[in-house]
Structure formats: C-alpha cells, structure tokens
Design an enzyme around this catalytic site. Structure first.
Site, PDB file in Angstrom:
ATOM      1  N   ASN A  19       1.081  -0.934   0.284  1.00 25.69           N
ATOM      2  CA  ASN A  19       0.175   0.050  -0.086  1.00 25.69           C
ATOM      3  C   ASN A  19       0.735   1.326   0.161  1.00 25.69           C
ATOM      4  O   ASN A  19       0.370   2.287  -0.574  1.00 25.69           O
ATOM      5  CB  ASN A  19      -0.771  -0.051   1.359  1.00 25.69           C
ATOM      6  CG  ASN A  19      -2.031  -1.136   1.160  1.00 25.69           C
ATOM      7  OD1 ASN A  19      -2.960  -0.060   0.159  1.00 25.69           O
ATOM      8  ND2 ASN A  19      -1.749  -2.199   1.779  1.00 25.69           N
ATOM      9  N   ARG A  98       0.173  -2.253  15.027  1.00 31.04           N
ATOM     10  CA  ARG A  98      -0.318  -2.544  16.446  1.00 31.04           C
ATOM     11  C   ARG A  98      -1.355  -0.969  17.000  1.00 31.04           C
ATOM     12  O   ARG A  98      -1.687  -0.108  16.295  1.00 31.04           O
ATOM     13  CB  ARG A  98       1.112  -1.775  16.931  1.00 31.04           C
ATOM     14  CG  ARG A  98       2.708  -2.770  17.295  1.00 31.04           C
ATOM     15  CD  ARG A  98       3.145  -2.145  17.838  1.00 31.04           C
ATOM     16  NE  ARG A  98       4.201  -3.527  17.749  1.00 31.04           N
ATOM     17  CZ  ARG A  98       4.504  -3.836  18.310  1.00 31.04           C
ATOM     18  NH1 ARG A  98       4.260  -4.281  19.561  1.00 31.04           N
ATOM     19  NH2 ARG A  98       5.792  -4.762  18.476  1.00 31.04           N
ATOM     20  N   LEU A 100      -3.263   1.409  18.133  1.00 33.65           N
ATOM     21  CA  LEU A 100      -2.916   3.300  18.898  1.00 33.65           C
ATOM     22  C   LEU A 100      -3.415   3.382  19.647  1.00 33.65           C
ATOM     23  O   LEU A 100      -5.139   3.570  20.055  1.00 33.65           O
ATOM     24  CB  LEU A 100      -2.619   3.616  17.345  1.00 33.65           C
ATOM     25  CG  LEU A 100      -1.381   3.391  16.405  1.00 33.65           C
ATOM     26  CD1 LEU A 100      -1.837   4.674  15.439  1.00 33.65           C
ATOM     27  CD2 LEU A 100      -0.612   4.122  17.328  1.00 33.65           C
ATOM     28  N   ASN A 114      -6.508   4.803   7.791  1.00 35.37           N
ATOM     29  CA  ASN A 114      -6.256   3.312   8.418  1.00 35.37           C
ATOM     30  C   ASN A 114      -6.796   2.765   6.777  1.00 35.37           C
ATOM     31  O   ASN A 114      -8.015   2.727   6.455  1.00 35.37           O
ATOM     32  CB  ASN A 114      -6.940   2.382   9.050  1.00 35.37           C
ATOM     33  CG  ASN A 114      -5.636   1.179   9.396  1.00 35.37           C
ATOM     34  OD1 ASN A 114      -5.027   0.319   8.385  1.00 35.37           O
ATOM     35  ND2 ASN A 114      -6.623   0.019   9.988  1.00 35.37           N
ATOM     36  N   HIS A 116      -8.384  -1.574   5.450  1.00 31.68           N
ATOM     37  CA  HIS A 116      -8.989  -2.293   6.036  1.00 31.68           C
ATOM     38  C   HIS A 116      -9.414  -3.518   5.622  1.00 31.68           C
ATOM     39  O   HIS A 116      -9.766  -3.110   5.025  1.00 31.68           O
ATOM     40  CB  HIS A 116     -10.149  -2.246   7.586  1.00 31.68           C
ATOM     41  CG  HIS A 116     -10.393  -3.180   8.422  1.00 31.68           C
ATOM     42  ND1 HIS A 116      -8.902  -4.308   8.952  1.00 31.68           N
ATOM     43  CD2 HIS A 116     -11.262  -4.407   8.139  1.00 31.68           C
ATOM     44  CE1 HIS A 116      -9.640  -5.107   9.173  1.00 31.68           C
ATOM     45  NE2 HIS A 116     -10.822  -5.720   8.752  1.00 31.68           N
ATOM     46  N   HIS A 178      -6.017  -7.146  -1.520  1.00 29.81           N
ATOM     47  CA  HIS A 178      -4.936  -6.187  -1.580  1.00 29.81           C
ATOM     48  C   HIS A 178      -4.906  -4.954  -2.518  1.00 29.81           C
ATOM     49  O   HIS A 178      -4.621  -3.857  -2.389  1.00 29.81           O
ATOM     50  CB  HIS A 178      -3.620  -7.776  -1.612  1.00 29.81           C
ATOM     51  CG  HIS A 178      -2.993  -7.129  -0.446  1.00 29.81           C
ATOM     52  ND1 HIS A 178      -2.640  -8.082  -0.643  1.00 29.81           N
ATOM     53  CD2 HIS A 178      -2.119  -5.906  -0.179  1.00 29.81           C
ATOM     54  CE1 HIS A 178      -1.606  -7.582   1.204  1.00 29.81           C
ATOM     55  NE2 HIS A 178      -1.639  -6.300   0.832  1.00 29.81           N
TER      56      HIS A 178
HETATM   57  C1  GRF Z   1      -3.819  -4.486   4.504  1.00 31.89           C
HETATM   58  O1  GRF Z   1      -3.945  -5.805   3.336  1.00 31.89           O
HETATM   59  C2  GRF Z   1      -4.158  -3.924   5.283  1.00 31.89           C
HETATM   60  O2  GRF Z   1      -5.061  -3.707   4.564  1.00 31.89           O
HETATM   61  C3  GRF Z   1      -4.005  -3.823   6.191  1.00 31.89           C
HETATM   62  O3  GRF Z   1      -2.321  -4.655   6.379  1.00 31.89           O
HETATM   63  C4  GRF Z   1      -2.090  -4.727   5.287  1.00 31.89           C
HETATM   64  C5  GRF Z   1      -0.610  -4.357   4.706  1.00 31.89           C
HETATM   65  O4  GRF Z   1      -0.233  -4.654   3.439  1.00 31.89           O
HETATM   66  N1  GRF Z   1      -3.985  -2.749   7.725  1.00 31.89           N
HETATM   67  P1  GRF Z   1       1.043  -3.862   2.644  1.00 31.89           P
HETATM   68  O5  GRF Z   1       1.833  -3.556   3.733  1.00 31.89           O
HETATM   69  O6  GRF Z   1       0.721  -2.413   2.268  1.00 31.89           O
HETATM   70  O7  GRF Z   1       1.088  -4.654   1.631  1.00 31.89           O
END
Ligand code: GRF
Length: 209
Positions: A19, A98, A100, A114, A116, A178
């Site tokens: 990401n 973690r 927060l 964030n 998810h 993803h």
């Molecule tokens: C993602 O699937 C996100 O939804 C979750 O953690 C993962 C992070 O993946 N919170 P990356 O490290 O960005 O590949």
C-alpha cells in the site's frame, strides 16, 4: 513528483508495504498532491522501510517496546516526536500491526487513517479476508477509515467491493482485496490532501465543486 507537495504524509507500516508503494507511485504520477515526509515501522526488517529507502524517502525503525499488540509509553512518545518532527499533516497506517492508544490519538486527532481488508463494520480484526470466506459472504472488499480508540472502528471514508468467487481460497481472495486496496487508498488520501473530505459525526462526506 507533483508541484504541490505541501501536504505531508507520515506512513506507518509493519509489513511488505504494497500500500505504501501504491501511495508513493500515485504521488510520483501526480495523482496525490502530497509528499511522504517520513515512513516509520515497528519491524526493523519490514519491506515498507526497504521500499521507502529505495525511493530515497526518510525511513526509520522505532522499537515498539515491551507489548505485542500496542506501543509502550516510551515507544508511543518516540513515534509522536518523530511524526511531529516530520511536520506531518496526515498519518497513513499501511499495515501497521499495533493498536494506537490515548496520547498518540490525542496528538493527531482526526488526522489518522487506516485501510482494512473488509467492508467494515463486518470483519474487524485479523485476517478479515479469511473471516469473510468462513462466513460465506458473497461480497467483501476494503475500507479506508479514520482511526479512533476502537479497533477498525472510526468513521468510514470510502469502501471498494470485491466479489467472493466459488473457487476462492484465502490466498486468492486476499490477493484481490489487496489489489482493490491499491486503488482505493491513493484515491482517499488524494481527496483528504485536496481538502475534499468533510466529517460529520460518523458520516464522511465528499465536498463537491
Ligand atoms: C493490508 O491488507 C491492509 O488492509 C492491512 O494490512 C495490509 C498491509 O499490506 N491493514 P501491505 O504491507 O500494504 O502490503
């Protein structure tokens, strides 16, 4: 890089950083009017730090302290100081594993987002794609939300759906979620950087015009 880089992002992650890469690429392509001011991780060997360093972006491991799922007091202070020193406008959690807590949240109230891997409020917590598969839902996806004191509980900024296919495994579903995240997160961060996002309690509205 874009010409308007005044909006400063602090990215926090614990994992491979895909990401982060999507956000960094979108900034380079000019789709997000922002710059990445710092990248922090609680995992010294995290891919996200390596990805940041490859892009010559400031990247730092900050030890999380004695707990497993949150930062201890000293670590929390170190994260807050690092983010304040980098003068960040928005903290972007990209796989930061973690929760927060109080002082961190107070220092950056309303300025933490964030992503998810489910359509919240369904399936908060770990392995949300697996929860979706086990539950037998036909549609899941990903959610970008503001961070508050709850787990995966803050006001929802936007969501993208992903169909669950009959032959999906946890791995194939996770991969498609993803991919959806890599589209959704840059769009949301761009909208925030452009000042297009209005928060009205639980509802997040996109300003038009
Ligand atoms: C993602 O699937 C996100 O939804 C979750 O953690 C993962 C992070 O993946 N919170 P990356 O490290 O960005 O590949």
């Amino acid at each position: 890089m874009t010409s308007d880089q005044s909006f400063r992002l602090g990215v926090l992650g614990s994992g491979r950083g895909s990401n982060f890469v999507a956000l960094a690429d979108a900034i380079t392509a000019g789709s997000i009017p922002a710059q990445i001011a710092t990248v922090l991780s609680d995992v010294a060997a995290a891919g996200i730090l390596e990805q940041a360093r490859q892009r010559q972006l400031p990247a730092q491991f900050i030890a999380p302290g004695k707990f497993r799922t949150k930062l201890d007091e000293e670590a929390e202070r170190a994260y807050v100081l690092a983010l304040q020193a980098a003068r960040v406008d928005l903290i972007v959690l990209a796989g930061f594993m973690r929760v927060l807590k109080g002082d961190f949240l107070r220092a950056f109230e309303g300025r933490i987002v964030n992503i998810h891997p489910s359509l919240l409020p369904s399936f908060p917590g770990l392995e949300a794609w697996k929860q979706a598969l086990d539950q037998g839902v036909k549609v899941t996806g990903c959610t970008v939300h503001f961070v508050d004191a709850g787990v995966d509980a803050g006001a929802i900024i936007d969501q993208q759906t992903v169909a669950v296919l009959d032959d999906d495994t946890a791995a194939t579903l996770h991969a498609r979620i993803h991919a959806a995240e890599h589209e959704l997160y840059p769009k949301c961060v761009a909208a925030i950087a452009r000042g297009e996002i209005l928060v009205q309690g639980r509802r997040v509205i996109r300003k038009v015009g």
